[in-house]
Design an enzyme around this catalytic site. Structure first.
Site, PDB file in Angstrom:
ATOM      1  N   CYS A 177      33.164 -77.970 -34.498  1.00 16.48           N
ATOM      2  CA  CYS A 177      34.609 -77.907 -34.386  1.00 16.48           C
ATOM      3  C   CYS A 177      35.094 -76.595 -34.989  1.00 16.48           C
ATOM      4  O   CYS A 177      34.343 -75.868 -35.626  1.00 16.48           O
ATOM      5  CB  CYS A 177      35.252 -79.076 -35.127  1.00 16.48           C
TER       6      CYS A 177
ATOM      7  N   ARG B 108      33.291 -72.100 -29.792  1.00 17.90           N
ATOM      8  CA  ARG B 108      32.442 -73.042 -30.512  1.00 17.90           C
ATOM      9  C   ARG B 108      32.264 -74.352 -29.745  1.00 17.90           C
ATOM     10  O   ARG B 108      31.377 -75.140 -30.059  1.00 17.90           O
ATOM     11  CB  ARG B 108      33.050 -73.326 -31.894  1.00 17.90           C
TER      12      ARG B 108
ATOM     13  N   TRP C 111      35.122 -81.290 -31.228  1.00 22.42           N
ATOM     14  CA  TRP C 111      34.012 -81.634 -30.330  1.00 22.42           C
ATOM     15  C   TRP C 111      33.607 -83.050 -30.691  1.00 22.42           C
ATOM     16  O   TRP C 111      33.164 -83.325 -31.803  1.00 22.42           O
ATOM     17  CB  TRP C 111      32.862 -80.652 -30.546  1.00 22.42           C
TER      18      TRP C 111
ATOM     19  N   ASN D 231      35.428 -80.565 -40.040  1.00 25.56           N
ATOM     20  CA  ASN D 231      34.249 -80.219 -39.245  1.00 25.56           C
ATOM     21  C   ASN D 231      33.044 -80.809 -39.952  1.00 25.56           C
ATOM     22  O   ASN D 231      32.862 -80.596 -41.143  1.00 25.56           O
ATOM     23  CB  ASN D 231      34.109 -78.694 -39.137  1.00 25.56           C
ATOM     24  N   GLY D 232      32.208 -81.556 -39.216  1.00 28.37           N
ATOM     25  CA  GLY D 232      31.040 -82.176 -39.812  1.00 28.37           C
ATOM     26  C   GLY D 232      31.000 -83.661 -39.492  1.00 28.37           C
ATOM     27  O   GLY D 232      31.705 -84.152 -38.600  1.00 28.37           O
TER      28      GLY D 232
ATOM     29  N   GLU E  57      13.564 -70.736 -21.132  1.00 31.71           N
ATOM     30  CA  GLU E  57      14.892 -70.208 -21.433  1.00 31.71           C
ATOM     31  C   GLU E  57      15.718 -70.052 -20.160  1.00 31.71           C
ATOM     32  O   GLU E  57      16.923 -70.337 -20.148  1.00 31.71           O
ATOM     33  CB  GLU E  57      14.754 -68.864 -22.164  1.00 31.71           C
TER      34      GLU E  57
ATOM     35  N   LYS F 230      19.315 -71.916 -19.464  1.00 30.89           N
ATOM     36  CA  LYS F 230      20.548 -71.219 -19.098  1.00 30.89           C
ATOM     37  C   LYS F 230      21.157 -71.802 -17.832  1.00 30.89           C
ATOM     38  O   LYS F 230      22.367 -71.991 -17.739  1.00 30.89           O
ATOM     39  CB  LYS F 230      20.265 -69.723 -18.891  1.00 30.89           C
TER      40      LYS F 230
ATOM     41  N   GLU G 197      22.658 -75.236 -18.569  1.00 27.98           N
ATOM     42  CA  GLU G 197      23.788 -75.163 -19.499  1.00 27.98           C
ATOM     43  C   GLU G 197      25.097 -74.845 -18.801  1.00 27.98           C
ATOM     44  O   GLU G 197      26.135 -75.453 -19.113  1.00 27.98           O
ATOM     45  CB  GLU G 197      23.529 -74.071 -20.554  1.00 27.98           C
TER      46      GLU G 197
ATOM     47  N   HIS H  81      -0.680 -81.139 -12.299  1.00 24.67           N
ATOM     48  CA  HIS H  81      -0.770 -82.323 -13.143  1.00 24.67           C
ATOM     49  C   HIS H  81       0.510 -83.157 -13.108  1.00 24.67           C
ATOM     50  O   HIS H  81       0.732 -83.951 -14.024  1.00 24.67           O
ATOM     51  CB  HIS H  81      -1.105 -81.917 -14.581  1.00 24.67           C
TER      52      HIS H  81
ATOM     53  N   LYS I 282      28.959 -74.150 -29.533  1.00 29.77           N
ATOM     54  CA  LYS I 282      28.239 -72.929 -29.888  1.00 29.77           C
ATOM     55  C   LYS I 282      27.526 -73.067 -31.225  1.00 29.77           C
ATOM     56  O   LYS I 282      26.342 -72.774 -31.349  1.00 29.77           O
ATOM     57  CB  LYS I 282      29.221 -71.749 -29.937  1.00 29.77           C
TER      58      LYS I 282
END
Length: 614
Positions: free
Chosen positions: A2, A27, A79, A103-104, A487, A491, A494, A510, A609
């Site tokens: 947040c 964020r 968030w 925040n937390g 990666e 991306k 996301e 496999h 973020k």
């Protein structure tokens, strides 16, 4: 995750609060709100609270409609963790004139809620934060000092928090507090401020004070004071932020992600600047005590999450091949819940863009508790918690990264790992001086090499149009490029919301080969290295099943085009450092696919973020 802004000044702080929230949008959030005390046109002792689901712009419209003006206030982007995204669950939360942003995560909120209900408090949200507001109000029955009430309440909280608190009955001060979540103060000419990071406060000041674990601060229009969790006075240094205002502005780019992809040559140059032109990497790049700590290292343990974890996976190939050191790479959130075999000759490397990643910080502390005191932080934020926790540090010079999907932070982390590898290889007698000089020269050429890769953007944009209607994609790589495939898949999912997975190409037979058909594009990272022939065989397996291939090959790679095989040639082969170059077109591919699909590139749904909760 947040974003918090607190302000008390001689000016109207509502525009400051709203602009601060805008600068914290990167964020990640799903709702926003603010509360002010002593607003123009209201009676004394009254709070005005505005909240909105969606973007900060909607909150700003509500404030504009009310022509809201006040000299004391708090604001927040949320968030969702406890309770769905809704106006009811949005911060600030209030309790009879006390307003709180947080925040937390409060881990013991259920027990606190039950105790407060027994005292007659009524809860109207599903959040853990509402207990903080009621608890502070309850403590104000024991003391009329807001700072002391917050300190007493904080002593009963379990978990992580960064808090901004105001009381309508005392409009002369605001209180900030932190434990486990980042929070800093801004010292302005006309008042005092607090925020989750310095970017939110550049509009009013560059003078910042980083609160330490357990700190509380009382903010007034004419000054501030900081106390420890036990109430004792604390002295914290004032820093002048080097962050430039235009660093968090878009400039000529459409999105921050695009801007940050194109900032990678400069970011790499800045990160490598202290080693540029040298024939040997100095241990002092990692701290004054680095040479002594590195001398006894016999193995390496890397701890990270998300994109930083992929950087660690690449580094494992380098550290084992060049420095001859056994290397383990763990997802930080998993490491802290297993019982690793600890040894005091292990260098523990914690990697984080923000330096506040809760899982990575906890894993680092856990490693230290096991007796592994040789610790190194690779981070982009000098004053962050992880940097302060580690014995050594390497600060990447990527500059602020606003887009949620990390790009330049990743490539600068790879640059840091390359320098670390050279350092440990030389100290361990695995690398001769002339070999080290050649590697350093290649590192210093990286910015120019990345600029050439960026010139491929128009071709990649054409490829992206083919992906617009796809719902699944498979990424393949081998050796040190397997993490690069991982990666690339990360991306794509996301920001475009296409389901993407990455596999070591030898694993196709496999299981994953069962998924391959004409509807699933297969993206291959295909440098001209010792594994190229093996990879070509894997790609033939895809072609034989009717799969459509998109291959990122080196200029001298012996891969020819054919039906349903699309090839993009990289400007040059770059040996050990090839992963740094090959990830750039994958970033561009994800970006342009997201553009075609019309998603919110910089603020993808459900993501944040700075992940400051477990």
């Amino acid at each position: 995750m947040c974003g918090i802004v607190t302000a008390i000044a001689t000016r109207n702080v509502v525009p400051v609060l709203l602009e601060g929230l805008r600068r914290l949008e990167y964020r990640g959030y799903d709702s926003a709100g603010l509360a002010v005390a002593g607003a123009a046109g209201t009676a004394g002792g009254e709070l005005v609270r505005l909240r909105a689901c969606g973007r900060v712009a909607e909150l700003a419209a509500k404030a504009e409609a009310r022509r809201l003006s006040a000299s004391l206030g708090i604001a927040h982007t949320r968030w969702a963790t406890h309770g769905e995204p809704s106006e009811c669950n949005a911060h600030p939360h209030v309790s009879e004139g006390v307003a709180v942003v947080h925040n937390g995560i409060i881990e013991n909120f259920e027990a606190l809620r039950a105790a407060l209900r027994a005292q007659g408090y009524v809860f109207v949200s599903d959040t853990d934060t509402e207990v903080v507001a009621h608890l502070i109000h309850a403590k104000l029955r024991e003391t009329d000092d807001l700072l002391e009430a917050v300190r007493l309440a904080a002593a009963e909280l379990q978990g992580a928090y960064a808090l901004g608190v105001i009381s309508a009955s005392d409009p002369s001060r605001a209180v900030a507090a932190r434990r486990g979540s980042p929070l800093l103060l801004g010292i302005g000419d006309d008042g005092c401020y607090a925020a989750s990071d310095a970017a939110a406060l550049l509009q009013v000041t560059r003078k910042v004070v980083y609160l330490e674990e357990g700190d509380l601060a009382e903010l007034r229009r004419d000054g501030y004071r900081v106390v420890r969790a036990d109430g004792g006075a604390a002295q914290r240094a004032v820093h002048v932020s080097s962050l430039a205002a235009d660093a968090v502005e878009l400039g000529p780019y459409r999105h921050f992600m695009q801007k940050e992809i194109f900032e990678q040559p400069e970011a790499l140059a800045n990160t490598l600047g202290r080693a540029a032109g040298g024939v040997a990497a100095s241990p002092r790049l990692f701290g004054a005590e680095a040479e002594g700590i590195f001398a006894g290292v016999r193995r390496v343990q890397i701890l990270a999450c998300g994109t930083s974890y992929h950087a660690g996976l690449v580094a494992r190939y380098w550290l084992e091949a060049l420095a001859g050191l056994p290397c383990a790479v763990d997802i930080a959130s998993e490491y802290r819940y297993r019982r690793p075999v600890a040894s005091d000759d292990t260098l523990v490397v914690a990697v984080s863009q923000s330096g506040e990643t809760a899982d990575t910080l906890a894993a680092l502390k856990y490693a230290r508790s096991l007796g592994m005191a040789r610790t190194l932080a690779i981070c982009n934020v000098p004053e962050s918690a992880i940097v302060r926790e580690a014995a050594l540090r390497f600060i990447t010079r990527a500059g602020p990264e606003i887009g949620v999907a990390s790009t330049k932070a990743f490539t600068t982390q790879l640059a840091a790992f390359a320098l670390l590898t050279l350092m440990l290889a030389r100290l361990g007698g695995k690398l001769a001086p002339d070999g080290e000089a050649r590697h350093l020269a290649a590192l210093c050429h990286l910015p120019a090499a990345v600029r050439k890769v960026l010139e491929l953007e128009p071709e990649i944009a054409q490829w992206a149009r083919r992906f617009a209607d796809k719902e699944h994609a498979l990424f393949l790589g081998r050796g040190q490029h397997w993490p690069i495939a991982m990666e690339g898949a990360l991306k794509l999912k996301e920001i475009s919301y296409i389901h993407a997975e990455a596999y070591a190409a030898g694993e196709l037979k496999h299981g994953p080969l069962a998924l391959v058909d004409r509807r699933m594009p297969v993206i291959a990272v295909s440098p001209a290295d010792e594994l190229l022939e093996k990879l070509k065989s894997n790609l033939q397996e895809v072609r034989a099943r009717g799969g459509e291939l998109y291959v990122f090959a080196d200029a001298d790679g012996e891969i020819g085009g054919a039906e349903n095989v699309h090839i993009l040639r990289m400007p040059e082969h770059y040996g050990m450092l090839s992963p740094v170059l090959h990830v750039v077109p994958l970033q561009l591919l994800a970006y342009h696919v997201a553009l075609v699909r019309g998603t919110d590139v910089d603020k993808p749904r459900n993501l944040a973020k700075s992940v400051t909760v477990e």
